[in-house]
Write a protein that holds these residues in place. Structure first.
Motif, mmCIF file in Angstrom:
data_model
loop_
_atom_site.group_PDB
_atom_site.id
_atom_site.type_symbol
_atom_site.label_atom_id
_atom_site.label_comp_id
_atom_site.label_asym_id
_atom_site.label_seq_id
_atom_site.Cartn_x
_atom_site.Cartn_y
_atom_site.Cartn_z
ATOM 1 N N VAL A 74 0.869 -1.178 0.000
ATOM 2 C CA VAL A 74 0.000 0.000 0.000
ATOM 3 C C VAL A 74 0.913 1.237 0.000
ATOM 4 O O VAL A 74 1.640 1.469 0.968
ATOM 5 N N PRO A 75 0.901 2.013 -1.070
ATOM 6 C CA PRO A 75 1.844 3.136 -1.176
ATOM 7 C C PRO A 75 1.823 4.094 0.011
ATOM 8 O O PRO A 75 2.875 4.518 0.492
ATOM 9 N N GLU A 76 0.645 4.432 0.511
ATOM 10 C CA GLU A 76 0.550 5.369 1.633
ATOM 11 C C GLU A 76 1.208 4.805 2.890
ATOM 12 O O GLU A 76 1.907 5.512 3.617
ATOM 13 N N LEU A 77 0.958 3.524 3.161
ATOM 14 C CA LEU A 77 1.548 2.897 4.342
ATOM 15 C C LEU A 77 3.058 2.754 4.193
ATOM 16 O O LEU A 77 3.806 2.967 5.149
ATOM 17 N N ARG A 78 3.491 2.393 3.013
ATOM 18 C CA ARG A 78 4.930 2.265 2.750
ATOM 19 C C ARG A 78 5.622 3.605 3.007
ATOM 20 O O ARG A 78 6.667 3.667 3.644
ATOM 21 N N THR A 79 5.012 4.692 2.562
ATOM 22 C CA THR A 79 5.555 6.030 2.783
ATOM 23 C C THR A 79 5.625 6.348 4.274
ATOM 24 O O THR A 79 6.604 6.924 4.756
ATOM 25 N N GLU A 80 4.594 5.969 5.021
ATOM 26 C CA GLU A 80 4.569 6.219 6.463
ATOM 27 C C GLU A 80 5.647 5.422 7.188
ATOM 28 O O GLU A 80 6.278 5.930 8.120
ATOM 29 N N VAL A 81 5.875 4.177 6.768
ATOM 30 C CA VAL A 81 6.922 3.354 7.382
ATOM 31 C C VAL A 81 8.289 3.984 7.130
ATOM 32 O O VAL A 81 9.115 4.095 8.035
ATOM 33 N N VAL A 82 8.528 4.428 5.912
ATOM 34 C CA VAL A 82 9.802 5.070 5.574
ATOM 35 C C VAL A 82 9.992 6.333 6.410
ATOM 36 O O VAL A 82 11.084 6.577 6.938
ATOM 37 N N ALA A 83 8.943 7.117 6.575
ATOM 38 C CA ALA A 83 9.031 8.341 7.378
ATOM 39 C C ALA A 83 9.386 8.015 8.831
ATOM 40 O O ALA A 83 10.211 8.709 9.441
ATOM 41 N N LEU A 84 8.797 6.966 9.372
ATOM 42 C CA LEU A 84 9.130 6.550 10.742
ATOM 43 C C LEU A 84 10.600 6.162 10.850
ATOM 44 O O LEU A 84 11.279 6.513 11.812
ATOM 45 N N MET A 85 11.079 5.429 9.859
ATOM 46 C CA MET A 85 12.461 4.944 9.891
ATOM 47 C C MET A 85 13.474 6.071 9.701
ATOM 48 O O MET A 85 14.622 5.939 10.086
ATOM 49 N N ARG A 86 13.059 7.180 9.140
ATOM 50 C CA ARG A 86 13.957 8.324 8.961
ATOM 51 C C ARG A 86 14.016 9.214 10.198
ATOM 52 O O ARG A 86 14.889 10.048 10.318
ATOM 53 N N GLY A 87 13.077 9.026 11.111
ATOM 54 C CA GLY A 87 13.006 9.868 12.300
ATOM 55 C C GLY A 87 13.683 9.241 13.499
ATOM 56 O O GLY A 87 14.630 8.457 13.385
ATOM 57 N N ALA A 88 13.171 9.590 14.676
ATOM 58 C CA ALA A 88 13.751 9.136 15.935
ATOM 59 C C ALA A 88 13.726 7.618 16.075
ATOM 60 O O ALA A 88 14.643 7.024 16.636
ATOM 61 N N LEU A 89 12.685 6.984 15.539
ATOM 62 C CA LEU A 89 12.613 5.527 15.600
ATOM 63 C C LEU A 89 13.774 4.915 14.826
ATOM 64 O O LEU A 89 14.440 4.001 15.306
#
Length: 103
Positions: A74-89
């Motif tokens: 799911v493109p939207e979810l994939r984008t959200e996972v990538v955003a999480l991995m680029r941040g503090a997580l």
């Protein structure tokens, strides 16, 4: 409660407003939080969840939506996972403080 752990399961439910989740988390100590990547990011940004005691992140790749798509399909979810991995997580993962488990 799950074996003495308080599980916040409703953090992915769309019928709850973000503020309701923030209020719940301000009053309740949780050991396990179940959330979509986007809601998890929102809760982290609001300061409602802390990564301090986080040891594991479980990505449920086995779940399929009505169109038979998985989390990464799911493109939207994939984008959200990538955003999480680029941040503090992502920082905590790279430091070796958090393990990612793909189910």
């Amino acid at each position: 409660m799950l074996g003495g752990a308080n599980v916040a399961r409703q953090l992915f439910a769309k019928h709850f407003k973000l503020q309701q989740h923030v209020d719940y988390l301000s009053k309740t100590r949780v050991s396990v939080a179940v959330a979509t990547p986007g809601r998890l990011q929102q809760l982290l940004e609001q300061g409602a969840l802390s990564l301090a005691a986080l040891s594991h992140v479980l990505l449920d790749e086995s779940h399929r939506d009505a169109k038979e798509r998985t989390l990464c399909a799911v493109p939207e979810l994939r984008t959200e996972v990538v955003a999480l991995m680029r941040g503090a997580l992502g920082t905590r993962i790279r430091e070796g403080n958090v393990q990612v488990v793909v189910y």
